[in-house]
Design an enzyme around this catalytic site. Structure first.
Site, PDB file in Angstrom:
ATOM      1  CD  GLU A 190     -27.917 -32.691  27.034  1.00  0.00           C
ATOM      2  OE1 GLU A 190     -27.085 -32.429  27.842  1.00  0.00           O
ATOM      3  OE2 GLU A 190     -28.287 -33.932  27.544  1.00  0.00           O
ATOM      4  CD  GLU A 284     -23.384 -34.092  31.203  1.00  0.00           C
ATOM      5  OE1 GLU A 284     -24.452 -35.138  30.862  1.00  0.00           O
ATOM      6  OE2 GLU A 284     -23.394 -33.106  30.203  1.00  0.00           O
TER       7      GLU A 284
END
Length: 341
Positions: A190, A284
């Site tokens: 990420e 998210e």
């Protein structure tokens, strides 16, 4: 993914939030006929949601609540917080996932004590052990994607990464990514902002790290919350990631309702469509209304950005699906980029 009837816009419009619901109501776009069947042309991307939208822990009742909530909101996948893998009952999680016919991914962020780029061999060993435990739990649960800040400490550094730390990071990742490959798991790195890592802040940096690792199952995980801070544009980041892009986090600039902040979602979905992206699109969002001891302080989640997880989830799914469909029909092409971005 449900069948979605969308009018074909004459040109792409920035997503708008219905004025009747300023917290994040239905997405509306200007449109003209003809009407097309979006589901007939869209790639079969999994639309996912982070478990932290629903619960902070992962006891059996938490797993049931989160998976059931994700399914009822229309999602295909739920992302599990594997920061403390020994607290996740992978066998029972698998049963709940099968009960609701939902797929899983897993994520975590390493700490200073488990930083696999550290110059301290014992710290690297602890990090590899943690990552191995998380991968084993995800394998048992049936997940295929392992993402997050799984390459170094998720913390604020006041100095740049050294060449030695980069080498330690590469060597450690080769070890854990090899284990992931044995399990059939894609290992996504990420890319996050400068206040959460000194290793990967841009897609281009992730591409360089993957080149040094040299393993096919290591991919790039982009997150709109972080891209909004660090990248020149959504399209340029997606282009830089190229065929190594494997996972996307869809999050607003303030981590609340989609479409109510400053993230360029038009550019995001346009770039993804043009690139032919087929991986997961995972929502998210965090609020202090749902407290996770392992995430809240790390992510600085100290505000009530929302208090109704189910409402948030339903609107997020609608936002992602409708905007992805509109962008894909306009911008997907045999050749990805028709002009510089």
């Amino acid at each position: 993914m449900s069948v979605l009837q969308l009018p074909l816009p004459s040109r792409i419009q920035a997503p708008k939030i219905c004025p009747c619901n300023p917290r994040g109501g239905a997405v509306i776009t200007r449109a003209a006929s003809p009407v097309v069947n979006a589901a007939a042309v869209l790639p079969k991307n999994l639309i996912g949601i982070h478990s932290g939208v629903f619960v902070g822990d992962w006891r059996p009742e938490d797993a049931e609540r989160a998976v059931k909530g994700a399914k009822e909101a229309g999602f295909d996948l739920i992302e599990l917080n594997l920061s403390v893998p020994e607290e996740v009952d992978a066998e029972s999680t698998k049963k709940v996932l099968e009960k609701y016919d939902l797929k899983a991914s897993g994520s975590l962020g390493l700490s200073r004590a488990t930083d696999i780029s550290s110059s301290d061999a014992e710290i690297r060993k602890n990090g590899i052990k943690l990552l191995s435990g998380a991968l084993k739990a995800l394998k048992v649960a049936g997940g295929k994607y392992f993402v997050g800040v799984n390459f170094g400490a998720m913390d604020k550094y006041r100095e740049p990464l050294t060449a030695e730390q980069w080498k330690h990071c590469v060597a450690s990742l080769k070890e854990v990514a090899s284990e992931a490959a044995d399990y059939g798991i894609e290992y996504g790195l990420e890319v996050v902002n400068r206040y959460e890592t000194n290793i990967l802040n841009t897609a281009q940096q992730a591409r360089e790290l993957i080149g040094d690792i040299g393993m096919d199952n290591v991919t790039i995980h982009l997150d709109t919350y972080h891209m909004n801070i660090e990248e020149n544009s959504m399209e340029q980041a997606i282009q830089a990631a190229g065929d190594k892009l494997g996972y996307i986090h869809i999050g607003e600039s303030h981590r609340g309702y989609l479409g109510t902040g400053s993230v360029d979602f038009t550019g995001l979905f346009r770039g993804l469509a043009a690139s032919g992206y087929t991986g997961p699109l995972t929502f998210e969002s965090f609020s202090s209304a749902v407290v996770s001891p392992s995430l809240s302080n790390t992510l600085c989640v100290w505000r009530d950005l929302w208090d109704d997880p189910d409402d948030l989830a339903v609107k997020a799914h609608s936002f992602i699906e409708s905007n992805w469909a509109a962008a894909y029909q306009l911008y997907s092409r045999p050749k990805a980029w028709s002009k510089p971005v």
